[in-house]
Every structure is written in structure tokens, then in C-alpha cells.
Scaffold this motif. Structure first.
Motif, mmCIF file in Angstrom:
data_model
loop_
_atom_site.group_PDB
_atom_site.id
_atom_site.type_symbol
_atom_site.label_atom_id
_atom_site.label_comp_id
_atom_site.label_asym_id
_atom_site.label_seq_id
_atom_site.Cartn_x
_atom_site.Cartn_y
_atom_site.Cartn_z
ATOM 1 N N ALA A 110 29.768 14.614 -18.546
ATOM 2 C CA ALA A 110 30.080 15.989 -18.967
ATOM 3 C C ALA A 110 29.328 16.396 -20.229
ATOM 4 N N GLY A 111 29.210 15.483 -21.201
ATOM 5 C CA GLY A 111 28.495 15.817 -22.431
ATOM 6 C C GLY A 111 27.035 16.137 -22.176
ATOM 7 N N GLY A 112 26.392 15.318 -21.344
ATOM 8 C CA GLY A 112 24.990 15.580 -21.007
ATOM 9 C C GLY A 112 24.820 16.864 -20.226
ATOM 10 N N MET A 113 25.796 17.182 -19.371
ATOM 11 C CA MET A 113 25.721 18.419 -18.604
ATOM 12 C C MET A 113 25.831 19.626 -19.533
ATOM 13 N N LEU A 114 26.743 19.570 -20.487
ATOM 14 C CA LEU A 114 26.877 20.656 -21.467
ATOM 15 C C LEU A 114 25.608 20.794 -22.304
ATOM 16 N N ARG A 115 25.037 19.666 -22.697
ATOM 17 C CA ARG A 115 23.776 19.678 -23.461
ATOM 18 C C ARG A 115 22.677 20.393 -22.692
ATOM 19 N N ASP A 116 22.535 20.061 -21.420
ATOM 20 C CA ASP A 116 21.457 20.638 -20.625
ATOM 21 C C ASP A 116 21.693 22.123 -20.369
ATOM 22 N N VAL A 117 22.939 22.502 -20.106
ATOM 23 C CA VAL A 117 23.236 23.918 -19.877
ATOM 24 C C VAL A 117 22.948 24.727 -21.139
ATOM 25 N N MET A 118 23.359 24.233 -22.298
ATOM 26 C CA MET A 118 23.169 24.965 -23.544
ATOM 27 C C MET A 118 21.699 25.042 -23.963
ATOM 28 N N SER A 119 20.875 24.144 -23.451
ATOM 29 C CA SER A 119 19.438 24.190 -23.777
ATOM 30 C C SER A 119 18.621 24.751 -22.615
ATOM 31 N N ALA A 120 19.306 25.413 -21.665
ATOM 32 C CA ALA A 120 18.656 26.087 -20.533
ATOM 33 C C ALA A 120 17.848 25.124 -19.675
ATOM 34 N N ARG A 121 18.398 23.920 -19.469
ATOM 35 C CA ARG A 121 17.773 22.937 -18.590
ATOM 36 C C ARG A 121 18.657 22.735 -17.370
ATOM 37 N N VAL A 122 18.052 22.332 -16.265
ATOM 38 C CA VAL A 122 18.846 21.969 -15.092
ATOM 39 C C VAL A 122 19.547 20.645 -15.400
ATOM 40 N N PRO A 123 20.882 20.594 -15.387
ATOM 41 C CA PRO A 123 21.581 19.347 -15.720
ATOM 42 C C PRO A 123 21.120 18.188 -14.849
ATOM 43 N N LEU A 124 20.973 17.016 -15.487
ATOM 44 C CA LEU A 124 20.523 15.836 -14.746
ATOM 45 C C LEU A 124 21.455 15.505 -13.590
ATOM 46 N N ILE A 125 22.745 15.807 -13.758
ATOM 47 C CA ILE A 125 23.705 15.483 -12.710
ATOM 48 C C ILE A 125 23.441 16.269 -11.435
ATOM 49 N N PHE A 126 22.759 17.439 -11.547
ATOM 50 C CA PHE A 126 22.473 18.254 -10.379
ATOM 51 C C PHE A 126 21.078 18.006 -9.816
ATOM 52 N N GLN A 127 20.320 17.130 -10.440
ATOM 53 C CA GLN A 127 18.997 16.817 -9.936
ATOM 54 C C GLN A 127 19.101 15.738 -8.862
ATOM 55 N N GLN A 128 17.996 15.450 -8.227
ATOM 56 C CA GLN A 128 18.059 14.617 -7.034
ATOM 57 C C GLN A 128 18.184 13.127 -7.314
ATOM 58 N N ASP A 129 17.792 12.682 -8.519
ATOM 59 C CA ASP A 129 17.854 11.248 -8.761
ATOM 60 C C ASP A 129 19.292 10.805 -9.059
ATOM 61 N N LEU A 130 19.492 9.492 -9.154
ATOM 62 C CA LEU A 130 20.825 8.927 -9.334
ATOM 63 C C LEU A 130 21.332 9.203 -10.742
ATOM 64 N N TYR A 131 22.513 9.781 -10.856
ATOM 65 C CA TYR A 131 23.104 10.022 -12.169
ATOM 66 C C TYR A 131 24.607 9.732 -12.114
ATOM 67 N N ALA A 132 25.369 10.674 -11.585
ATOM 68 C CA ALA A 132 26.799 10.410 -11.426
ATOM 69 C C ALA A 132 27.021 9.220 -10.494
ATOM 70 N N THR A 133 26.142 9.073 -9.508
ATOM 71 C CA THR A 133 26.250 7.938 -8.581
ATOM 72 C C THR A 133 26.140 6.619 -9.319
#
Length: 202
Positions: free
Chosen positions: A128-151
Motif C-alpha cells: 500500500a505504501g508503494g502504491m500511494l507513493r506511485d500514485v502521488m508521483s503520477a506513476r503507474v503503481p508497480l502493483i498494477f504492472q505486469q511483473d510480480l509484485y503482490a504475488t
């Protein structure tokens, strides 16, 4: 004590990753500090709210905020003289994910919640912290990208829980869980490993 140190190290590492993202996004010093704090305590704050743990961990123990300030300051000094390392952000993020996911799982486990809740709370603490970081810096959150993250977080927490059920020492279960998450994230970064994609039938 192991849980506490995992939390502090995770806070420091995620704070550093927040500064690296802020530097890439050309934010000022205040923006960098805000992004560092949001990354470092966002997931744990959400976890404590959902688990009704009050006061929230960083309110109860101000050393977490001190760690954020020190880690962010050191990272800011680094980026003032050298460009943020290309893979430095991803490595810092992977280590923070691993440490926070396992520490979050341990907190939920200590509260007596069932395994599925432990997995969910640990995964949320790590992501969640990384997702908030990416949203606030106008980046696509890593959790929504295709590589393994939440998995990766889920796999590491499951490994930790299984070893606990088999009677392994807690320290071994923790180290194994962290290692599984870290290795899966690094594999995703280096070799582009990912889950199968969904394809709609047309």
C-alpha cells in the motif's frame, strides 16, 4: 524484537525509495520528505486502522518518524551529488516490500487472525505504501504492472506460514519469507517474470 527491527529497516528502505522516486519526478525537498513518509508508513497505517490497533504504530513510537527523517536525509544527500541509481529504486522497493510484508503478517498473526487475513494484511502492509507513493508521483503503481509484485508478497507470506506450521524456528521462517519475496521481485525486475495475462474472448 525481530519484528520491531524488521519494521524499522523496512521503514528506512521504503523512505529511501520514496526519495529516489521524488528525485526522478523533480520534486522539491518537502515533496521528497512527504513521499518518503507516505511510502514508509502508508501500508502500516492502513493495516493498523483495519485491525483496530490504536494508537497507530508511528504515533505510539516516534522512532519510526526519526528513522524516516534520517533515511530520507541521507538519500537526499546522495541524490544531490549523484543521480539516483537506475535499479536502486527497484532494489530498495523490493527489500522494503519483503520486510514489510513479513512484519505485517507477523503483526496480524500475533493478533490471532486466521491465515487468510494474515496473508491479506501482510500483503497490504508491503504494497500500500508503494502504491500511494506511485500514485502521488503520477506513476503507474508497480502493483498494477505486469511483473510480480503482490504475488511475490503472497508467496513469501505463505512460505513463512507453512514453515511455522511445520515447526521451523520463527527466525528461519522469517528469513525464508523475506528471501522468497526478494528473489521473486528481483527475477521480475531482471528477467521480466510475470503471471499469465488475461485475454478477453472476442
Amino acid at each position: 524484537m525481530l519484528l520491531y527491527w524488521l519494521d524499522l529497516i523496512g521503514v528506512a528502505v521504503f523512505a529511501i525509495s520514496g526519495v529516489f522516486v521524488a528525485a526522478h519526478s523533480n520534486l522539491d525537498l518537502l515533496g521528497g520528505l512527504a513521499l518518503a513518509a507516505l511510502t514508509a508508513i502508508g501500508g502500516g497505517t492502513l493495516r493498523d486502522v483495519l485491525l483496530n490497533r490504536h494508537p497507530i504504530f508511528w504515533v505510539r513510537d516516534a522512532r519510526y518518524l526519526l528513522v524516516i527523517l534520517v533515511a530520507a536525509a541521507l538519500a537526499m544527500v546522495y541524490v544531490a551529488f549523484l543521480p539516483p541509481p537506475g535499479y536502486g529504486f527497484l532494489i530498495a522497493d523490493a527489500l522494503g516490500l519483503a520486510l514489510f510484508a513479513i512484519s505485517g503478517a507477523q503483526i496480524a498473526e500475533a493478533e490471532g487472525f486466521p491465515s487468510l487475513v494474515v496473508i491479506m494484511m501482510g500483503t497490504m502492509t508491503g504494497t500500500a505504501g508503494g502504491m500511494l507513493r506511485d500514485v502521488m508521483s503520477a506513476r503507474v503503481p508497480l502493483i498494477f504492472q505486469q511483473d510480480l509484485y503482490a504475488t511475490a508478497a503472497i508467496a513469501g507470506i505463505v512460505a513463512y506460514l507453512v514453515l511455522q506450521k511445520l515447526g521451523a524456528p520463527r527466525s528461519l521462517a522469517v528469513v525464508t519469507g523475506v528471501a522468497v519475496i526478494l528473489l521473486m521481485r528481483l527475477l521480475a525486475v531482471v528477467w521480466g517474470a510475470h503471471l499469465p495475462r488475461l485475454h478477453a474472448i472476442t
